[in-house]
Design a protein around this motif. Structure first.
Motif, mmCIF file in Angstrom:
data_model
loop_
_atom_site.group_PDB
_atom_site.id
_atom_site.type_symbol
_atom_site.label_atom_id
_atom_site.label_comp_id
_atom_site.label_asym_id
_atom_site.label_seq_id
_atom_site.Cartn_x
_atom_site.Cartn_y
_atom_site.Cartn_z
ATOM 1 N N SER A 62 -2.902 4.371 -7.517
ATOM 2 C CA SER A 62 -4.359 4.422 -7.374
ATOM 3 C C SER A 62 -4.965 3.029 -7.500
ATOM 4 O O SER A 62 -5.896 2.672 -6.764
ATOM 5 C CB SER A 62 -4.959 5.362 -8.414
ATOM 6 N N LEU A 63 -4.449 2.228 -8.429
ATOM 7 C CA LEU A 63 -4.941 0.865 -8.596
ATOM 8 C C LEU A 63 -4.615 0.010 -7.377
ATOM 9 O O LEU A 63 -5.461 -0.762 -6.896
ATOM 10 C CB LEU A 63 -4.345 0.247 -9.855
ATOM 11 N N VAL A 64 -3.408 0.135 -6.867
ATOM 12 C CA VAL A 64 -3.010 -0.625 -5.679
ATOM 13 C C VAL A 64 -3.853 -0.198 -4.485
ATOM 14 O O VAL A 64 -4.279 -1.041 -3.677
ATOM 15 C CB VAL A 64 -1.506 -0.444 -5.399
ATOM 16 N N ASP A 65 -4.132 1.088 -4.383
ATOM 17 C CA ASP A 65 -4.969 1.578 -3.292
ATOM 18 C C ASP A 65 -6.372 0.967 -3.367
ATOM 19 O O ASP A 65 -6.945 0.562 -2.347
ATOM 20 C CB ASP A 65 -5.054 3.108 -3.359
ATOM 21 N N LEU A 66 -6.919 0.858 -4.581
ATOM 22 C CA LEU A 66 -8.229 0.230 -4.754
ATOM 23 C C LEU A 66 -8.180 -1.246 -4.386
ATOM 24 O O LEU A 66 -9.105 -1.769 -3.756
ATOM 25 C CB LEU A 66 -8.700 0.401 -6.198
ATOM 26 N N LEU A 117 0.845 -1.192 0.000
ATOM 27 C CA LEU A 117 0.000 0.000 0.000
ATOM 28 C C LEU A 117 0.879 1.240 0.000
ATOM 29 O O LEU A 117 1.789 1.365 0.822
ATOM 30 C CB LEU A 117 -0.905 -0.008 1.225
ATOM 31 N N PRO A 118 0.645 2.190 -0.922
ATOM 32 C CA PRO A 118 1.467 3.406 -0.960
ATOM 33 C C PRO A 118 1.327 4.209 0.333
ATOM 34 O O PRO A 118 0.273 4.228 0.964
ATOM 35 C CB PRO A 118 0.899 4.186 -2.154
ATOM 36 N N ALA A 119 2.392 4.877 0.692
ATOM 37 C CA ALA A 119 2.343 5.785 1.837
ATOM 38 C C ALA A 119 1.705 7.102 1.387
ATOM 39 O O ALA A 119 2.087 7.673 0.371
ATOM 40 C CB ALA A 119 3.749 6.036 2.374
ATOM 41 N N GLY A 120 0.716 7.552 2.120
ATOM 42 C CA GLY A 120 0.048 8.796 1.754
ATOM 43 C C GLY A 120 -0.936 8.601 0.611
ATOM 44 O O GLY A 120 -1.275 7.485 0.227
#
Length: 202
Positions: free
Chosen positions: A105-109, A94-97
């Motif tokens: 954005s795709l990984v966050d989803l 998961l990206p930081a921030g």
């Protein structure tokens, strides 16, 4: 060409179809750090959680198209978090921030499947994804895949289905309009939601 239920041996073909159609219908291979990112987001969880609702278009040698989805989006999101995310999370930290790139954005989803759940769409609890390789498009196979999927939902007592599509994808919108899908009164930036009763399978 034959439409048949998904088999575990179709997984690599489904992943291949997904990434080769993931750039607005075009080939997304090489766009992200892993060619599995798009399939792990838009195909893998459905194959893992509800394989009975996955169908492929088989040309006699391999799958060249598919339709898959869930009968209940809210329940799917819960199972995605509990059963699918642990299988892939280590590959996509998961990206930081706040996400700052398309891949982030795709990984966050991927890490937040509940973002697929919208109270405004509760009357259309199921949702779907459909993709066909370019050489298999335009011959009625997409329509047949959708009808097969809707029939499976109807057998399970599901009243209606929804899908989200890029608003700019006008050919896809024309396809769904011809099938009887109608725009739903819910939008997010750049995405249009369409819905249909499962009775369209008849």
């Amino acid at each position: 060409m034959e439409i048949r239920p998904y088999r575990d041996t179709d997984r690599d073909d489904v992943y291949d179809i997904c990434v080769r159609t993931a750039d607005g219908g075009g080939d997304a291979r090489g766009m992200y750090s892993s060619d599995d990112l798009m399939p792990d987001l838009f195909a893998g969880p459905y194959l893992h959680l509800e394989p009975e609702l996955a169908f492929v278009l088989d040309d006699g040698t391999r799958a060249v198209g598919y339709v898959l989805g869930t009968a209940n989006t809210a329940r799917w999101a819960e199972r995605h978090r509990a059963e699918w995310l642990p299988r892939v999370a280590d590959r996509y930290p998961l990206p930081a921030g706040e996400p700052s790139t398309p891949e982030e954005s795709l990984v966050d989803l991927l890490h937040h499947p509940e973002r697929n759940v919208h109270p405004e769409l509760a009357d259309h609890p199921a949702h779907l994804h459909i993709d066909l390789l370019p050489g298999s498009q335009g011959a009625g196979h997409g329509r047949a895949l959708i009808r097969t999927y809707l029939a499976a939902l109807r057998e399970r007592g599901v009243p209606a289905v929804h899908l989200g599509m890029l608003t700019a994808n006008t050919p896809a919108r024309a396809f769904y309009d011809r099938l009887g899908f109608r725009e739903l009164p819910f939008t997010v930036p750049d995405v249009t939601y369409l819905g249909a009763p499962t009775s369209l399978a008849v």
